[in-house]
Structure formats: structure tokens, C-alpha cells
Design a protein around this motif. Structure first.
Motif, short mmCIF file in Angstrom:
data_model
loop_
_atom_site.label_atom_id
_atom_site.label_comp_id
_atom_site.label_asym_id
_atom_site.label_seq_id
_atom_site.Cartn_x
_atom_site.Cartn_y
_atom_site.Cartn_z
N SER A 64 -3.64 0.23 -3.11
CA SER A 64 -3.34 -1.12 -2.64
C SER A 64 -3.46 -2.22 -3.75
O SER A 64 -4.14 -2.39 -4.41
CB SER A 64 -4.60 -1.55 -1.59
N ARG B 208 -8.22 -0.73 1.40
CA ARG B 208 -8.10 -2.11 1.90
C ARG B 208 -7.27 -2.08 3.03
O ARG B 208 -6.23 -1.56 3.17
CB ARG B 208 -7.43 -2.99 0.69
N GLY C 115 -4.82 6.73 -2.28
CA GLY C 115 -4.35 5.32 -1.79
C GLY C 115 -4.48 4.36 -2.76
O GLY C 115 -5.39 3.97 -3.28
N LEU D 254 -7.10 4.38 2.67
CA LEU D 254 -6.85 3.17 1.91
C LEU D 254 -8.00 2.50 2.20
O LEU D 254 -8.91 2.22 3.02
CB LEU D 254 -5.68 2.29 2.56
N ARG E 26 0.90 -1.23 -0.09
CA ARG E 26 -0.01 0.05 -0.12
C ARG E 26 0.74 1.24 0.03
O ARG E 26 1.90 1.41 0.65
CB ARG E 26 -1.00 -0.03 1.20
#
Length: 343
Positions: free
Chosen positions: A127, A96, A125, A94, A7
Motif C-alpha cells: 500500500s 491499510r 500486500g 493489506l 494497493r
């Protein structure tokens, strides 16, 4: 590779504009269109991981694109706001969690969350599943997306020169998932996430340059900023451990991920995507007293030696595999299409 997510969060300061809402809407549309433009080149990211068979089904199921807004940041300096964010606040940017992977057959391999701040700032963000991408591959994708997004061509992504290769799956074919005995019902990983203690330390450019300038460079050696910072952190952690154990130094193990691209002969494609790294281990086991502790110089030198030994021990084998792959390309006709499955 570990069942976890790679991430990153990119922050963009507010852009001066008389019509902020229209500008933000245009930014979101451009991000989405440029992403759509490069995904055909990075087609495994739009697939799904088949856990039982251990491969990626590349059937264009798509990626996750989330739009979010922060509504309580009025009259706040964006840079000051970002610099003071705690881990929980960063996680909200984010889509995830770190271990939110392989829970459902429909889980995306790439998930993006674009968060708009009321002050006009933007956070992106990203991921991606570590199963299919390492950090270097992640960087290739982000570079391609950035290039496409900044491209003024009517068709975003139409003039991208980055051409990723997924031949690594041919070079190192998978053998399916590891068989593990089941001792009970399966539990989703995100239902019991780990609770690590996370602290953020900032190293500015001048501080890193200062530390590096005090090191004695050995012939044919170069101390990267990453290695210098890792050595400083390792020295600090070893000092904390020594203080906890009455001044006695315990064995210490430093683990480094080494990118193998460019180290084989012939070299692999510079945009080879997948997981192509080795793990280099550096162990310190000598007992030291208070006056004779391991310093940054010794740490960076030994870390460099470990990397060179790791590469030397594996590069011949990897070079043989790379050479076979090059020869097979010459013998086999190109299909003109993309593989359906990538292991």
C-alpha cells in the motif's frame, strides 16, 4: 491527487521444501533486507506527509512492514483458495484501508504486509499513498524491490540498475494544501469508509486476443489489451444503463489516466517518480436505438482519439517545462545529497 491508497497483492505458490518453516523464515528475512536495500533510492517513501504544509518530510522515519499468518488453510489448494477469495478476505491481506491516509502525522507513506499461509503460500500486500506515487511510479518501485530480492549478491540491492528520479517536484512545484472552510470537527476518514459494490471479472489471454482480432485497426493505431478490456466493460455498463431506462441511451463519460513520461520533448527521466498523468475524457452523448448501439470498435477508436487529443493539447506546455528542467540541471551544481522536502 486523491487522498487514497494505491494497493496491490502479489501471490506466490508454495515452494517444495523439506524444511518449510526455515524456508519461510528465510523468505521473510530476504524480503525485509532487500526492501531496506532499495529504500535509500526511494527515500520519499520513508518520509511523512505534512498535511498542513502540503509536502513530504524526507527524514527517514521508515516504512511499515507487517508479518501475518493464515492458520486455517490446511489441505487446501493454494491457487483454488486465492481464486475464490472475496473482497473482505483480500482486504485482510493489506495493512491499510483504501482511504486510511492523512489521519495522523505518523502515518507511513508505504506499508507492506507479508502473509504466510499454512500450506506454504505467500501473499505480499503493498500500500502506497497516491499523494506521492502514481501507478507507473508504483511499478518502478515494485520492479526495483523484485530485482533486489532476486539478487544473489551478498548485499541485497547493491547492484540495482533502477535509479528513480524525483525531479517532477521541481518541474511542478506544489502550492500547499487547498484551503477549505471547516464546518465542524475533523473526523478520521477510516471511521466512515465508503461501501462500494465490488465485483471481480476475469479476462483470460485468449478471450482478449479473440476480441482484439475482430477489431479493424486504423492506420497508426494500436489497441492495447487494457483499452480493449475497458471498452468491453464500458459497453456492458452502457447496456445495463440502457436496459434500466427503457432502451434509451444516456450520456456516458469514460475517464482514462494517461502516463505523460516519454511524451515530452526532451523526454523526462524514464524512472521519474511522482504523479505525472493527465486525465483523458471520452464522452458519448448520442441517443441510440436497439439496432444501433455503440460497439466495442467505436469505443476503442474514440478512447484512442481522446488520448491523442489530450496529449497533443498539453505536451507542448509540458515540453517547455521539461526543457527548463534540463537546462537548470546543466547550470546548477549537484549537491550530492537528497532533498529534505518533496512537494
Amino acid at each position: 491527487m486523491p487522498q487514497e491508497i494505491i494497493r496491490t497483492i502479489l501471490f506466490y505458490s508454495p515452494i517444495s521444501s523439506n524444511n518449510r518453516k526455515q524456508n519461510e523464515s528465510s523468505q521473510l528475512l530476504q524480503l525485509a533486507e532487500s526492501l531496506s536495500g532499495i529504500l535509500p533510492k526511494f527515500y520519499p517513501l520513508a518520509g511523512r506527509y505534512i498535511k498542513n504544509d502540503g509536502f513530504v518530510d524526507c527524514s527517514d522515519q521508515g516504512v511499515e512492514f507487517v508479518e501475518a499468518q493464515v492458520v486455517d488453510d490446511d489441505d487446501v489448494d493454494f491457487n483454488d483458495l486465492v481464486s475464490k477469495m472475496e473482497m473482505e478476505e483480500l482486504n485482510n491481506l493489506l495493512s491499510r484501508n483504501l482511504h486510511q491516509v492523512d489521519e495522523l502525522p505518523t502515518d507511513p507513506l508505504l506499508s507492506i504486509q507479508v502473509t504466510e499461509f499454512k500450506c506454504g503460500g505467500l501473499a505480499i500486500g503493498v500500500s502506497v499513498a497516491h499523494r506521492i506515487f502514481d501507478g507507473y511510479s508504483f511499478g518502478i518501485f515494485m520492479d526495483a524491490w523484485s530485482t533486489a530480492n532476486n539478487n544473489n549478491h551478498p548485499n541485497p540491492g547493491g547492484e540495482i540498475k533502477i535509479c528513480p528520479s524525483f525531479d517532477l517536484a521541481t518541474l511542478f512545484p506544489g502550492y500547499g494544501p487547498c484551503s477549505r472552510p471547516s464546518s465542524g470537527p475533523s473526523v478520521a476518514r477510516s471511521s466512515y469508509p465508503p461501501s462500494p459494490i465490488v465485483k471481480r471479472f476475469t479476462f483470460n489471454k485468449d478471450a482478449i486476443t479473440s476480441v482484439r482480432s475482430k477489431l479493424i485497426t486504423r492506420p497508426n493505431s494500436y489497441y492495447t489489451r487494457v483499452r480493449v478490456v475497458c471498452a468491453v466493460i464500458a459497453k456492458a455498463l452502457m447496456g445495463v444503463d440502457r436496459a434500466k431506462h427503457g432502451g434509451k441511451s444516456r450520456p456516458c463519460l469514460i475517464v482514462q489516466a494517461v502516463n505523460i513520461r516519454g511524451r515530452t520533448n526532451p523526454p523526462m527521466h524514464k524512472c521519474s517518480c511522482g504523479n505525472f498523468v493527465l486525465t483523458s475524457l471520452t464522452q458519448f452523448s448520442e441517443t441510440r436505438d436497439h439496432e444501433n448501439v455503440i460497439g466495442v470498435q467505436e469505443l476503442v477508436d474514440n478512447m484512442g482519439d481522446s488520448v491523442r487529443k489530450t496529449v497533443a493539447s498539453c505536451v507542448e506546455l509540458l515540453s517547455q517545462s521539461a526543457n527548463l528542467l534540463v537546462q537548470s540541471r546543466k547550470l546548477l551544481p549537484t549537491s550530492g545529497g537528497k532533498d529534505r522536502a518533496v512537494r
